[in-house]
Design a protein around this motif. Structure first.
Motif, mmCIF file in Angstrom:
data_model
loop_
_atom_site.group_PDB
_atom_site.id
_atom_site.type_symbol
_atom_site.label_atom_id
_atom_site.label_comp_id
_atom_site.label_asym_id
_atom_site.label_seq_id
_atom_site.Cartn_x
_atom_site.Cartn_y
_atom_site.Cartn_z
ATOM 1 N N GLU A 105 0.540 -1.351 -0.011
ATOM 2 C CA GLU A 105 0.206 -0.114 -0.175
ATOM 3 C C GLU A 105 0.939 1.548 0.490
ATOM 4 O OE1 GLU A 105 -3.601 -1.883 2.875
ATOM 5 O OE2 GLU A 105 -2.550 -0.288 3.562
ATOM 6 N N PRO A 106 0.606 1.798 -1.130
ATOM 7 C CA PRO A 106 1.084 3.393 -1.291
ATOM 8 C C PRO A 106 1.241 4.801 -0.310
ATOM 9 C CG PRO A 106 -0.464 3.409 -2.625
ATOM 10 C CD PRO A 106 -0.134 2.217 -1.883
ATOM 11 N N GLU A 107 2.079 4.628 0.616
ATOM 12 C CA GLU A 107 2.146 5.668 2.031
ATOM 13 C C GLU A 107 1.076 7.548 0.971
ATOM 14 O OE1 GLU A 107 3.705 6.067 5.146
ATOM 15 O OE2 GLU A 107 3.154 3.072 5.472
ATOM 16 N N GLY A 108 0.956 7.726 0.259
ATOM 17 C CA GLY A 108 0.565 8.735 -0.399
ATOM 18 C C GLY A 108 1.027 9.394 -1.578
ATOM 19 N N TRP A 109 0.123 10.881 -2.230
ATOM 20 C CA TRP A 109 0.823 10.995 -3.295
ATOM 21 C C TRP A 109 2.536 11.268 -3.559
ATOM 22 C CZ3 TRP A 109 -3.097 10.601 -6.625
ATOM 23 C CH2 TRP A 109 -4.337 10.588 -6.266
ATOM 24 N N ASP A 110 3.208 11.973 -2.707
ATOM 25 C CA ASP A 110 4.358 12.354 -2.857
ATOM 26 C C ASP A 110 5.416 11.670 -2.149
ATOM 27 O OD1 ASP A 110 2.733 14.143 -4.927
ATOM 28 O OD2 ASP A 110 2.760 15.518 -3.289
ATOM 29 N N THR A 111 5.324 10.709 -1.921
ATOM 30 C CA THR A 111 5.933 9.537 -1.426
ATOM 31 C C THR A 111 6.242 8.058 -1.863
ATOM 32 O OG1 THR A 111 6.850 9.013 1.073
ATOM 33 C CG2 THR A 111 4.314 9.040 0.296
ATOM 34 N N VAL A 112 8.017 7.915 -1.510
ATOM 35 C CA VAL A 112 7.998 6.203 -2.183
ATOM 36 C C VAL A 112 8.112 5.561 -0.643
ATOM 37 C CG1 VAL A 112 9.724 7.137 -4.097
ATOM 38 C CG2 VAL A 112 10.355 6.837 -1.251
ATOM 39 N N GLU A 113 7.392 5.922 -0.081
ATOM 40 C CA GLU A 113 7.820 5.303 1.297
ATOM 41 C C GLU A 113 5.934 3.949 0.912
ATOM 42 O OE1 GLU A 113 7.235 4.912 6.134
ATOM 43 O OE2 GLU A 113 7.430 6.752 5.280
ATOM 44 N N VAL A 114 6.441 2.475 1.668
ATOM 45 C CA VAL A 114 5.390 1.709 0.777
ATOM 46 C C VAL A 114 4.710 1.387 2.332
ATOM 47 C CG1 VAL A 114 4.672 0.018 0.035
ATOM 48 C CG2 VAL A 114 5.622 2.106 -0.985
ATOM 49 N N TYR A 115 3.113 0.741 2.747
ATOM 50 C CA TYR A 115 3.463 0.409 3.801
ATOM 51 C C TYR A 115 2.842 -1.549 3.178
ATOM 52 C CZ TYR A 115 0.586 -1.337 8.113
ATOM 53 O OH TYR A 115 -0.436 -1.510 9.221
ATOM 54 N N VAL A 116 3.920 -2.344 4.239
ATOM 55 C CA VAL A 116 3.627 -4.183 4.370
ATOM 56 C C VAL A 116 2.424 -4.092 4.342
ATOM 57 C CG1 VAL A 116 4.983 -5.905 3.910
ATOM 58 C CG2 VAL A 116 6.280 -3.875 3.130
ATOM 59 N N ASN A 117 1.430 -4.315 4.099
ATOM 60 C CA ASN A 117 0.142 -4.546 5.244
ATOM 61 C C ASN A 117 0.131 -5.957 4.983
ATOM 62 O OD1 ASN A 117 -2.478 -5.130 6.109
ATOM 63 N ND2 ASN A 117 -3.376 -3.518 4.983
ATOM 64 N N GLY A 118 0.146 -6.775 6.654
ATOM 65 C CA GLY A 118 -0.055 -8.587 6.067
ATOM 66 C C GLY A 118 0.747 -8.629 6.836
ATOM 67 N N PHE A 119 2.010 -7.746 6.998
ATOM 68 C CA PHE A 119 3.119 -8.282 7.652
ATOM 69 C C PHE A 119 3.769 -7.854 8.875
ATOM 70 C CE2 PHE A 119 7.913 -9.122 7.408
ATOM 71 C CZ PHE A 119 8.335 -10.303 6.591
ATOM 72 N N SER A 120 3.038 -7.694 9.436
ATOM 73 C CA SER A 120 2.722 -7.002 11.347
ATOM 74 C C SER A 120 3.879 -8.008 12.091
ATOM 75 C CB SER A 120 2.037 -6.853 11.758
ATOM 76 O OG SER A 120 1.961 -6.709 12.901
ATOM 77 N N THR A 121 4.804 -7.482 12.483
ATOM 78 C CA THR A 121 5.942 -8.634 13.458
ATOM 79 C C THR A 121 6.279 -7.540 14.081
ATOM 80 O OG1 THR A 121 8.038 -9.574 12.716
ATOM 81 C CG2 THR A 121 7.287 -7.593 11.318
ATOM 82 N N SER A 122 7.367 -8.284 15.046
ATOM 83 C CA SER A 122 7.595 -7.822 16.117
ATOM 84 C C SER A 122 9.295 -8.606 16.396
ATOM 85 C CB SER A 122 7.747 -7.991 17.526
ATOM 86 O OG SER A 122 7.251 -9.331 17.948
ATOM 87 N N LEU A 123 9.852 -9.832 15.312
ATOM 88 C CA LEU A 123 11.266 -10.147 15.511
ATOM 89 C C LEU A 123 12.249 -9.876 14.998
ATOM 90 C CD1 LEU A 123 9.511 -13.048 12.617
ATOM 91 C CD2 LEU A 123 9.954 -13.664 15.480
ATOM 92 N N PRO A 124 13.305 -9.394 15.187
ATOM 93 C CA PRO A 124 14.700 -8.712 15.466
ATOM 94 C C PRO A 124 15.163 -8.331 13.836
ATOM 95 C CG PRO A 124 14.998 -10.934 16.234
ATOM 96 C CD PRO A 124 13.880 -10.772 16.109
ATOM 97 N N GLU A 125 15.517 -7.273 13.353
ATOM 98 C CA GLU A 125 15.020 -5.907 12.402
ATOM 99 C C GLU A 125 15.862 -6.883 10.901
ATOM 100 O OE1 GLU A 125 18.492 -4.092 14.643
ATOM 101 O OE2 GLU A 125 16.531 -4.943 15.312
#
Length: 620
Positions: free
Chosen positions: A295-315
């Motif tokens: 999911e794109p986070e807006g009109w003017d940003t390249v940041e993307v939300y990875v819906n369905g991959f919620s996690t608290s594992l090590p980075e």
């Protein structure tokens, strides 16, 4: 600066924003206190509003005069009406939002409300005198006086964040936790608990290969949330769908021994219907893949939300696993996902207005009540803000019944049944969902919002015009008679039986073979089609005609049960006087203090015989 206010709202998330705007619009002098003025209305999780049942809530908030629908319309980048293949009761609007624009539009709207002042600080104490709240005290030692206080603290109360074995205080990424308030409320007699939620990593959209994903387009004719004249979306951004696989799962499993969920460092329960990805592959070991929404986070940003991959594992485990998802082979991560554990207060301690039972004029709204979701928070904030204002103005409390709105269902569920895990709204929770559709929220609730001074005259006039349009069109459909030669060839093309004699268009529309996509063709047969009838009126009219029998049956059921909702119980009623009550029923009634017989009947442990005893005592 004012040192004394009618209402103080603590927290400027979705609940706090709606609470502050509602109370201020109705005439209260409001102070909105937030830890950070730059994160007002921050979308902490996914950049989207609405969805199944949640979209209905947003439309109800809008119908009452709230702002969530208007803000969503101004900041959306994609719109979809979910469940179109099902009946109208299941249709649910959802939009993808521009995260930054959403927050900016909210702040702009609040700043334009002359009755709202702002203060950046942390509240660590509510001031209570003689069982009544009189203000708050901040971490700077400043005391603000108020006649009513609404707490909308979100995930910040003693918040702890988890990424693998790393644990640090905070309620949201890069924001500190709020301390002291829970302990003070507990000292006043409140019961508290712990809950958990999580969020996925954010990634650089430029590093993704969208050719390996399925494109998810918005609706060809995008709709809106608000019943007001908000802008219509003319261009949209696509979302994308991909899937995990066994290689992803194997990589994630390498971090399980460091997972705070599996090592027991997180004690609170997380949302059942939005589990972390490690929880999904652990609980559903038979599934070889899970869906991922990109999911794109807006009109003017390249940041993307990875819906369905919620996690608290090590980075590092998150990153390695992400790179095994199709389209993510060269992914660059902006920040890792994390889990948040925070304090909440079981909502059975609240009245139907969301005022606490222990302290007069103190209200709780949002995640502090054990809910999850922007929409659930927003509607609670709206109702708390309305009732905080009405308490201060010494006006009657304002509530919505289960038969009147999803908002009523949500609040009744919370205060009657409580929740041990983050509460999320679904259409299945509403026994009258055929009546509580997204298309008729204005007809159900705008008059109520107008009567209390929240919905504007313009909103009310718009609703009246729609109601008149539906009535006019219904009359035209009832009086239009069709001859067999005018319609039979088309009916046969739809697989519907031909007419043998003249028949009304009203009867024809009830046929199951004629769906809503056919309506415009059929309505062209009306000799004098009413002028100025828009698509919204047409859709509303046809739904009411097509499902008339079901709707009438549901209205009758609602009317029967509403008789109990109108039988009030005094909040100070002495249940010990009724010796015939069961032990469990008496204890539950004493603890939960139901406002009506209807609410009492829905309490777990209160038997039908207990209800009968109450009815006999009340002379019914």
């Amino acid at each position: 600066m004012y040192s004394s206010y009618d209402v103080i709202v603590v927290g400027a998330g979705h609940a706090g924003c709606e609470a502050a705007n509602a109370a201020a619009t109705m005439g209260s002098r409001v102070l909105l206190i937030t830890m950070n003025m730059q994160t007002i209305a921050q979308m902490s999780c996914n950049p989207a509003i609405g969805g199944v049942a949640k979209g209905q809530i947003v439309r109800e908030v809008d119908a009452l005069g709230g702002l969530s629908g208007i803000i969503s319309d101004k900041s959306m980048i994609q719109f979809r009406m979910l469940n179109r293949s099902k009946g109208p009761a299941m249709w649910s609007p959802r939009c993808q939002s521009d995260r930054n624009l959403f927050a900016w539009e909210w702040r702009k709207a609040l700043e334009e409300n002359r009755n709202i002042d702002f203060w950046q600080d942390t509240v660590n104490e509510v001031i209570v005198k003689d069982g009544r709240v009189t203000g708050v005290k901040t971490s700077l030692g400043i005391e603000f006086q108020a006649k009513g206080v609404v707490l909308t603290n979100g995930t910040f109360l003693n918040g702890r964040m988890f990424i693998g074995e790393k644990v640090f205080g905070g309620g949201r990424t890069a924001e500190r936790a709020a301390t002291g308030l829970t302990e003070q409320l507990v000292s006043l007699g409140f019961e508290s608990g712990r809950m958990k939620t999580g969020t996925p990593p954010r990634v650089d959209g430029r590093s993704l290969n969208y050719n390996l994903m399925e494109e998810q387009l918005g609706d060809e004719k995008p709709g809106k949330f608000s019943y007001t004249n908000t802008p219509t979306l003319t261009q949209q951004r696509s979302c994308w769908i991909t899937y995990t696989n066994q290689a992803v799962h194997d990589e994630l499993k390498t971090g399980f021994e460091k997972s705070p969920m599996f090592t027991g460092r997180i004690k609170g329960l997380g949302p059942r219907y939005c589990p972390s990805v490690e929880d999904k592959i652990n609980r559903f070991a038979d599934k070889d893949r899970h869906q991922i929404f990109v999911e794109p986070e807006g009109w003017d940003t390249v940041e993307v939300y990875v819906n369905g991959f919620s996690t608290s594992l090590p980075e590092d485990v998150q990153y390695k696993a992400l790179r095994k998802i199709p389209g993510f082979e060269n992914v660059r991560m902006f920040r890792p996902g994390y889990a948040v554990e925070y304090d909440f207060f079981p909502p059975t301690q609240l009245r139907p207005t969301l005022e606490t039972q222990l302290v007069k004029n103190l209200f709780f709204a949002g995640q502090i009540n054990g809910t999850t979701g922007y929409e659930e928070a927003a509607c609670q904030g709206l109702m708390a803000g309305i009732n905080a204002h009405r308490n201060v103005a010494e006006e009657a409390e304002f509530t919505i019944k289960r038969s009147e709105g999803y908002i009523g269902v949500l609040i009744d569920d919370l205060i009657t049944k409580g929740t041990e895990e983050p509460y999320r709204m679904f259409t299945s929770r509403a026994e009258y969902r055929t009546l509580l559709r997204q298309d008729n929220a204005d007809l159900r609730l705008t008059e109520k919002g107008y009567a209390i001074g929240l919905a504007s005259q313009e909103r009310y006039d718009t609703m009246v015009n729609k109601r008149t349009g539906v009535s006019t069109l219904t009359d035209a459909i009832r009086t239009t008679k069709l001859k067999p030669e005018e319609i039979n060839s088309w009916l046969e093309s739809k697989g519907s039986s031909a007419l043998r004699e003249k028949s009304s268009l009203y009867t024809l529309l009830k046929r199951p073979e004629i769906d809503l996509s056919d309506v415009n063709h059929v309505l062209e047969l009306i000799p004098e089609f009413p002028s100025g009838v828009g698509e919204e009126v047409i859709e509303q009219t046809v739904i009411e005609i097509k499902y008339e029998d079901y709707l009438n049956r549901e209205r009758q059921n609602a009317e029967k049960l509403d008789k109990w909702e109108n039988l009030s119980i005094n909040s100070a009623f002495d249940y010990d006087r009724l010796k015939a009550l069961s032990f469990e029923g008496r204890e539950k009634l004493k603890r939960l203090r139901p406002a009506t017989i209807g609410q009492a009947s829905r309490i777990s442990g209160v038997s039908p015989s207990d209800v009968s005893i109450l009815l006999v005592y009340m002379g019914r």
